[in-house]
Design a protein around this motif. Structure first.
Motif, PDB file in Angstrom:
ATOM      1  N   PRO A  93     -15.528 -89.834 -17.697  1.00  0.00           N
ATOM      2  CA  PRO A  93     -14.493 -90.309 -18.629  1.00  0.00           C
ATOM      3  C   PRO A  93     -13.431 -89.268 -18.963  1.00  0.00           C
ATOM      4  N   ILE A  94     -13.851 -88.033 -19.188  1.00  0.00           N
ATOM      5  CA  ILE A  94     -12.879 -87.021 -19.614  1.00  0.00           C
ATOM      6  C   ILE A  94     -11.868 -86.722 -18.511  1.00  0.00           C
ATOM      7  N   LEU A  95     -12.280 -86.855 -17.239  1.00  0.00           N
ATOM      8  CA  LEU A  95     -11.318 -86.654 -16.154  1.00  0.00           C
ATOM      9  C   LEU A  95     -10.299 -87.786 -16.112  1.00  0.00           C
ATOM     10  N   GLY A  96     -10.759 -89.027 -16.374  1.00  0.00           N
ATOM     11  CA  GLY A  96      -9.813 -90.136 -16.463  1.00  0.00           C
ATOM     12  C   GLY A  96      -8.823 -89.923 -17.586  1.00  0.00           C
ATOM     13  N   GLY A  97      -9.293 -89.417 -18.728  1.00  0.00           N
ATOM     14  CA  GLY A  97      -8.396 -89.132 -19.838  1.00  0.00           C
ATOM     15  C   GLY A  97      -7.441 -88.010 -19.527  1.00  0.00           C
ATOM     16  N   ALA A  98      -7.920 -86.995 -18.796  1.00  0.00           N
ATOM     17  CA  ALA A  98      -7.064 -85.853 -18.455  1.00  0.00           C
ATOM     18  C   ALA A  98      -5.913 -86.270 -17.540  1.00  0.00           C
ATOM     19  N   VAL A  99      -6.211 -87.123 -16.568  1.00  0.00           N
ATOM     20  CA  VAL A  99      -5.154 -87.584 -15.658  1.00  0.00           C
ATOM     21  C   VAL A  99      -4.174 -88.485 -16.401  1.00  0.00           C
ATOM     22  N   ALA A 100      -4.697 -89.370 -17.247  1.00  0.00           N
ATOM     23  CA  ALA A 100      -3.821 -90.267 -18.000  1.00  0.00           C
ATOM     24  C   ALA A 100      -2.956 -89.498 -18.992  1.00  0.00           C
ATOM     25  N   ALA A 101      -3.443 -88.364 -19.491  1.00  0.00           N
ATOM     26  CA  ALA A 101      -2.676 -87.571 -20.454  1.00  0.00           C
ATOM     27  C   ALA A 101      -1.375 -87.055 -19.864  1.00  0.00           C
ATOM     28  N   ILE A 102      -1.333 -86.933 -18.541  1.00  0.00           N
ATOM     29  CA  ILE A 102      -0.092 -86.485 -17.885  1.00  0.00           C
ATOM     30  C   ILE A 102       1.058 -87.418 -18.240  1.00  0.00           C
ATOM     31  N   ILE A 103       0.755 -88.710 -18.353  1.00  0.00           N
ATOM     32  CA  ILE A 103       1.792 -89.711 -18.584  1.00  0.00           C
ATOM     33  C   ILE A 103       2.514 -89.483 -19.909  1.00  0.00           C
ATOM     34  N   VAL A 104       1.782 -89.062 -20.940  1.00  0.00           N
ATOM     35  CA  VAL A 104       2.402 -88.900 -22.261  1.00  0.00           C
ATOM     36  C   VAL A 104       2.796 -87.454 -22.542  1.00  0.00           C
ATOM     37  N   PHE A 105       2.570 -86.540 -21.604  1.00  0.00           N
ATOM     38  CA  PHE A 105       2.931 -85.133 -21.817  1.00  0.00           C
ATOM     39  C   PHE A 105       4.452 -84.976 -21.848  1.00  0.00           C
ATOM     40  N   PRO A 106       4.991 -84.356 -22.891  1.00  0.00           N
ATOM     41  CA  PRO A 106       6.469 -84.234 -22.985  1.00  0.00           C
ATOM     42  C   PRO A 106       7.100 -83.518 -21.804  1.00  0.00           C
ATOM     43  N   GLY A 107       6.348 -82.607 -21.158  1.00  0.00           N
ATOM     44  CA  GLY A 107       6.914 -81.826 -20.063  1.00  0.00           C
ATOM     45  C   GLY A 107       7.297 -82.635 -18.841  1.00  0.00           C
ATOM     46  N   VAL A 108       6.826 -83.879 -18.714  1.00  0.00           N
ATOM     47  CA  VAL A 108       7.207 -84.660 -17.534  1.00  0.00           C
ATOM     48  C   VAL A 108       8.691 -84.996 -17.548  1.00  0.00           C
ATOM     49  N   ALA A 109       9.348 -84.796 -18.682  1.00  0.00           N
ATOM     50  CA  ALA A 109      10.797 -85.040 -18.749  1.00  0.00           C
ATOM     51  C   ALA A 109      11.567 -84.085 -17.849  1.00  0.00           C
ATOM     52  N   ASN A 110      10.952 -82.993 -17.425  1.00  0.00           N
ATOM     53  CA  ASN A 110      11.611 -82.024 -16.553  1.00  0.00           C
ATOM     54  C   ASN A 110      11.380 -82.317 -15.074  1.00  0.00           C
ATOM     55  N   ILE A 111      10.648 -83.394 -14.777  1.00  0.00           N
ATOM     56  CA  ILE A 111      10.289 -83.721 -13.397  1.00  0.00           C
ATOM     57  C   ILE A 111      11.134 -84.885 -12.919  1.00  0.00           C
ATOM     58  N   GLU A 112      11.587 -84.786 -11.665  1.00  0.00           N
ATOM     59  CA  GLU A 112      12.384 -85.869 -11.074  1.00  0.00           C
ATOM     60  C   GLU A 112      11.572 -86.562  -9.987  1.00  0.00           C
ATOM     61  N   ALA A 113      11.539 -87.892 -10.025  1.00  0.00           N
ATOM     62  CA  ALA A 113      10.846 -88.690  -9.008  1.00  0.00           C
ATOM     63  C   ALA A 113      11.676 -89.919  -8.713  1.00  0.00           C
ATOM     64  N   PHE A 114      11.796 -90.256  -7.436  1.00  0.00           N
ATOM     65  CA  PHE A 114      12.587 -91.410  -6.992  1.00  0.00           C
ATOM     66  C   PHE A 114      14.034 -91.313  -7.471  1.00  0.00           C
ATOM     67  N   GLY A 115      14.529 -90.071  -7.489  1.00  0.00           N
ATOM     68  CA  GLY A 115      15.935 -89.875  -7.808  1.00  0.00           C
ATOM     69  C   GLY A 115      16.275 -89.948  -9.284  1.00  0.00           C
ATOM     70  N   GLN A 116      15.282 -89.935 -10.175  1.00  0.00           N
ATOM     71  CA  GLN A 116      15.574 -89.978 -11.601  1.00  0.00           C
ATOM     72  C   GLN A 116      14.544 -89.169 -12.371  1.00  0.00           C
ATOM     73  N   LYS A 117      14.955 -88.714 -13.552  1.00  0.00           N
ATOM     74  CA  LYS A 117      14.049 -87.958 -14.404  1.00  0.00           C
ATOM     75  C   LYS A 117      12.983 -88.881 -14.978  1.00  0.00           C
ATOM     76  N   LEU A 118      11.760 -88.385 -15.041  1.00  0.00           N
ATOM     77  CA  LEU A 118      10.683 -89.142 -15.675  1.00  0.00           C
ATOM     78  C   LEU A 118      10.806 -89.048 -17.193  1.00  0.00           C
ATOM     79  N   SER A 119      10.252 -90.032 -17.859  1.00  0.00           N
ATOM     80  CA  SER A 119      10.226 -90.056 -19.324  1.00  0.00           C
ATOM     81  C   SER A 119       8.782 -90.002 -19.799  1.00  0.00           C
ATOM     82  N   PRO A 120       8.497 -89.217 -20.838  1.00  0.00           N
ATOM     83  CA  PRO A 120       7.132 -89.224 -21.383  1.00  0.00           C
ATOM     84  C   PRO A 120       6.719 -90.637 -21.792  1.00  0.00           C
ATOM     85  N   GLY A 121       5.551 -91.041 -21.343  1.00  0.00           N
ATOM     86  CA  GLY A 121       5.080 -92.392 -21.641  1.00  0.00           C
ATOM     87  C   GLY A 121       5.476 -93.418 -20.611  1.00  0.00           C
ATOM     88  N   GLN A 122       6.276 -93.030 -19.605  1.00  0.00           N
ATOM     89  CA  GLN A 122       6.717 -93.979 -18.596  1.00  0.00           C
ATOM     90  C   GLN A 122       5.518 -94.535 -17.820  1.00  0.00           C
TER      91      GLN A 122
END
Length: 484
Positions: free
Chosen positions: A183-212
């Motif tokens: 379970p904790i590994l599933g939570g750790a991977v899912a936590a990436i989605i809400v991490f504010p730092g993903v706003a600095n990452i670009e995928a498919f030609g656009q910046k990601l948004s936390p919670g996307q």
């Protein structure tokens, strides 16, 4: 043997197996009358075997009375007819409802429905937090609108929003647990989605948004993590497992989540929100009518579980789900139908007592006692309850089309229990009034449809009788069994 003899044989057997109240099922094979019995101790074996037509008895999974070929096929329908003539009671309806529930459960054991059950098991544990935070959010909104306690409302906002900000983590944790991973590994991977730092990452030609991607992204990411983890457990040496498996699980699943799943799940989530809004904005009363009318059958088929991630996605996106108040109208139709059954069966005190005990729960949105104890075993009242739900859903859907959105800030409650969670795009008073109007429409149409169309004349004749214990010839009358 003549027909009258077959009927006499059935009549002689019935009291010796404990009467109709003790019989839960009737079937026959080539030579035996096979009976399901509530209480085996009520059977009088010696007297049964002494009957001229009875060749013997066998006590197995069912109680089997040996009558011989030909005879059993003629005695069985006479036996069933005698049972059908007995007054129907709450106990009989409860048994019939339990049989329907068991049959539905066995039918639901398909791979698709088992998958939906897993999805439900992921989200159901989150419902208490959704309800609590939803009520706090509603209270906070009321205080803000009234201008009261301005120093308290920011704290209430934090309480209401904190869980929703991290719901993806909880979904990931429960998903890995349900699918057999850590379970904790599933939570750790899912936590990436809400991490504010993903706003600095670009995928498919656009910046990601936390919670996307939200809960759908968390669901997909955690399932992927489970499969990666299981693969690692198979190929990684045991001596390195504690280091390599969690690292590869988070690394591989995390990269796929960031550079694929977040974008795809985000597009799907947006499409779900847009479709729900479009459906009610353009379909209005018609869409509400269909959704409200079909929800009880969806529950029966186990397909309602597919809606849980959709509700969660809408709550995450818009703050409320516009689907739940419409689907909740099915419960209103059920309540109206139960009141009509109560009115139409003034002499059946057993069924009326069941309705009286189950009705408060039904009004509060807990419909199972009324569904499985009254309407579904009776048959036609279940259909007329769906009609009531359809009209209630149509009422709420109409106002959605007119621009007055009515939603719920949490999943789970319905009926009157949903009032503290009701929210929308207009004033709270107006939103509550629309929801209340839908409930009243569901009650009224469910009652009228059941009162006028929920019974055939034969049903009224069979059902509208006092139970055996109230009748003067109580020793001669028995209860009707389930499923017969």
């Amino acid at each position: 043997m003549s027909t009258i003899d077959h009927k006499a044989t059935a009549a002689a057997i019935l009291p010796l197996v404990g009467g109709a109240a003790n019989v839960t099922s009737v079937a026959h094979c080539m030579t035996r009358l096979r009976l399901g019995l509530r209480d085996r101790s009520l059977v009088r074996d010696e007297e049964l075997t002494a009957l001229p037509a009875v060749m013997g008895v066998v006590d197995d999974d069912t109680y089997q009375i040996v009558l011989g070929p030909g005879t059993v096929a003629r005695v069985t329908p006479e036996f069933e007819a005698l049972i059908a003539e007995a007054p129907v009671t709450a106990e009989a309806l409860a048994d019939r409802g339990a049989a329907i529930r068991a049959e539905r459960k066995s039918r639901n054991a398909t791979p698709f429905k088992l998958f939906l059950r897993k999805i439900a098991n992921i989200f159901v544990p989150l419902i208490p937090a959704l309800i609590g935070c939803g009520i706090i959010a509603g209270l906070n909104g009321l205080l803000i609108n009234l201008g009261w306690l301005p120093s308290v409302t920011p704290a209430l906002a934090a309480m209401a929003s904190g869980f929703m900000a991290l719901i993806a983590v909880f979904v990931g944790y429960n998903t890995a647990k349900e699918f057999g991973g850590t379970p904790i590994l599933g939570g750790a991977v899912a936590a990436i989605i809400v991490f504010p730092g993903v706003a600095n990452i670009e995928a498919f030609g656009q910046k990601l948004s936390p919670g996307q991607g939200g809960v759908l992204g968390a669901l997909a990411a955690a399932i992927l993590a489970v499969y990666v983890e299981k693969w690692c457990r198979r190929v990684v040496p045991a001596s390195l497992d504690v280091l390599v498996t969690p690292t590869l699980t988070v690394l591989v699943s995390g990269l796929v989540t960031i550079f694929g799943l977040m974008f795809v799940a985000g597009e799907i989530s947006t499409a779900i929100g847009d479709f729900a809004n479009w459906l009610l904005a353009s379909g209005g009363a018609g869409a509400g009518f269909v959704l409200g009318g079909l929800f009880l059958p969806l529950v029966m088929l186990g397909l309602h579980q597919a809606l849980i991630p959709i509700h969660a996605t809408l709550i995450e996106q818009q703050g409320f789900t516009v689907l739940l108040p419409i689907l909740a109208m099915a419960g209103a139709g059920q309540v109206g139908a139960a009141v009509a059954v109560y009115a139409r069966l003034p002499h059946n005190t057993s069924i009326r007592n069941t309705i009286k005990s189950a009705l408060p729960a039904g009004v509060l949105g807990v419909g199972e006692p009324l569904i499985y104890g009254v309407s579904l075993p009776l048959g036609r009242p279940f259909i007329t309850a769906c009609v009531g739900g359809a009209f209630g859903g149509g009422f709420v859907g109409l106002f959605n089309m007119l621009g007055d959105k009515v939603g719920s800030t949490a999943i789970g409650p319905s009926g009157w229990a949903l009032f503290p969670l009701v929210d929308g795009n207009k004033g709270l008073g107006e939103t509550i009034a629309i929801y209340a109007g839908g409930l009243l429409a569901g009650y009224a149409v469910g009652f009228l449809a059941t009162y006028w169309f929920g019974f055939t004349q034969q049903m009224l004749t069979d059902l509208n009788t006092a139970p055996a214990e109230d009748a003067p010839d109580a020793k001669q009358r028995e209860f009707s069994p389930a499923g017969v």
